[in-house]
Design an enzyme around this catalytic site. Structure first.
Site, PDB file in Angstrom:
ATOM      1  N   THR A   1       0.819  -1.213   0.000  1.00 29.64           N
ATOM      2  CA  THR A   1       0.000   0.000   0.000  1.00 29.64           C
ATOM      3  C   THR A   1       0.859   1.272   0.000  1.00 29.64           C
ATOM      4  OG1 THR A   1      -0.383   0.029   2.410  1.00 29.64           O
ATOM      5  CG2 THR A   1      -1.879  -1.245   1.076  1.00 29.64           C
TER       6      THR A   1
ATOM      7  N   ASP B   1     -10.587  -5.318  -2.951  1.00 28.35           N
ATOM      8  CA  ASP B   1      -9.842  -4.180  -2.423  1.00 28.35           C
ATOM      9  C   ASP B   1     -10.254  -2.911  -3.162  1.00 28.35           C
ATOM     10  OD1 ASP B   1      -7.981  -2.418  -1.381  1.00 28.35           O
ATOM     11  OD2 ASP B   1      -6.227  -3.446  -2.191  1.00 28.35           O
TER      12      ASP B   1
ATOM     13  N   HIS C   1      -8.001  -6.391   1.043  1.00 26.83           N
ATOM     14  CA  HIS C   1      -6.775  -5.591   1.091  1.00 26.83           C
ATOM     15  C   HIS C   1      -5.764  -6.218   2.051  1.00 26.83           C
ATOM     16  CE1 HIS C   1      -4.443  -1.888   0.815  1.00 26.83           C
ATOM     17  NE2 HIS C   1      -4.402  -1.828   2.134  1.00 26.83           N
TER      18      HIS C   1
END
Length: 323
Positions: free
Chosen positions: A166, A267, A299
């Site tokens: 991320t 996600d 996610h």
């Protein structure tokens, strides 16, 4: 009678809250745990090092079990996720996950503890990420103060990788552009052999692919970016978060020969990962980019649930990439 309740200055639900006395309360993120001299689950040894006092930058190093004491291992510099404001290289989740990566891929992992917003707004994390990259690669010529013996003894700088999940994947991407811009080089001209970008955090003022137009202005990535970098030039279309912004550097300068990108079907960042993958392919960059789309997963599923088959398969794919 004075109230004992502290006054809220600003907040980023459901992640954290900032009080007017300057304290920060984080609601998400796993607990901090010490390094493990020998992890009984994976056989990985870990320890913590500090290589800058001002600003304070440190890392946790994960060394897999060695078959002999003279072998050299690929190096993975890893930037943890957490929206630039949560989690840590020293957290339980990343300790467990990177022990698995180090063990299964047989790599030396250096997990960078960069400064977090809001105490340290962006671009602090990018600065720390770049400083860390230079300090680590300085070990290739073994003329560094406060050197880390594991890097010198076991690290193979001809097999040098970077990556993250991320926001950490975002930091890695921007480091790749910095390496590839032709202006800056790493010590001893160390080359990055590849980049692992898991569920990368990118965004822009306009929705892409199947993202909804409705509510885009109030999307979570938009709120996060405005919170962690409130004075970003260009706002959400700053090139650090929008790699296709008008003034962003061309992706054809990415400073490594291969990239592995993961996206998850459930996600909210899925389409951004696909969008980035497509943009890299169309940019004229000469490297190889691969997209792995894991259907039905959330996610960062591999960090939260490493025991599932999807997570096991993902780690195997990462291991085959880090060779």
């Amino acid at each position: 009678m004075a109230s004992s309740t502290k006054e809220i200055d600003r907040e980023l639900p459901p992640l954290l809250r900032v009080y007017k006395d300057g304290t920060v309360e984080r609601f998400l993120g796993s607990k901090i745990v010490p390094p493990i001299p020998l992890d009984p689950e994976t056989g990985v040894s870990s320890k913590d090092i500090t290589f800058s006092q001002n600003p304070l930058i440190s890392a946790r190093i994960h060394l897999p079990k060695l078959t002999n004491q003279t072998q050299k291992l690929p190096i993975l510099v890893y930037y943890h996720g957490g929206a630039f404001c949560l989690e840590s290289a020293f957290s339980f989740l990343h300790q467990r996950y990177l022990n698995i990566i180090a063990s299964q891929a047989n790599v030396l992992v250096v997990s960078v503890e960069y400064r977090l917003a809001p105490e340290h707004p962006l671009p602090a994390a990018y600065d720390d990420g770049w400083f860390s990259l230079k300090w680590i690669t300085s070990h290739s010529i073994n003329n560094i103060n406060n050197a880390e013996p594991w890097l010198i003894k076991y690290g193979d700088f001809d097999r040098f990788y970077i990556g993250g999940d991320t926001s950490g994947a975002n930091i890695a991407h921007n480091a790749l552009l910095r390496v590839g811009n032709g202006v800056e080089t790493l010590p001893d001209d160390v080359k990055i052999r590849g980049a692992l970008l898991a569920f990368p955090l990118f965004w822009s003022s306009k929705p892409v692919l199947s993202e909804s137009v409705e509510g885009h202005e109030q999307s979570s990535p938009m709120k996060v970016w405005n919170f962690v970098y409130p004075d970003a030039p260009g706002g959400i279309d700053n090139p650090l978060i929008n790699p296709l912004a008008i003034d962003a550097p061309s992706l054809d300068i990415i400073g490594c020969p291969k990239i592995l990108i993961f996206v998850a079907g459930n996600d909210d960042l899925r389409d951004r990962g696909i969008w980035y993958y497509d943009a890299v392919k169309k940019s004229g960059w000469k490297g190889d980019v691969e997209l792995v789309h894991v259907e039905g997963e959330e996610h960062c599923f591999q960090i939260y649930h490493p025991e599932t088959q999807s997570s096991i398969d993902m780690v195997k794919r990462i291991a085959s990439f880090l060779v």
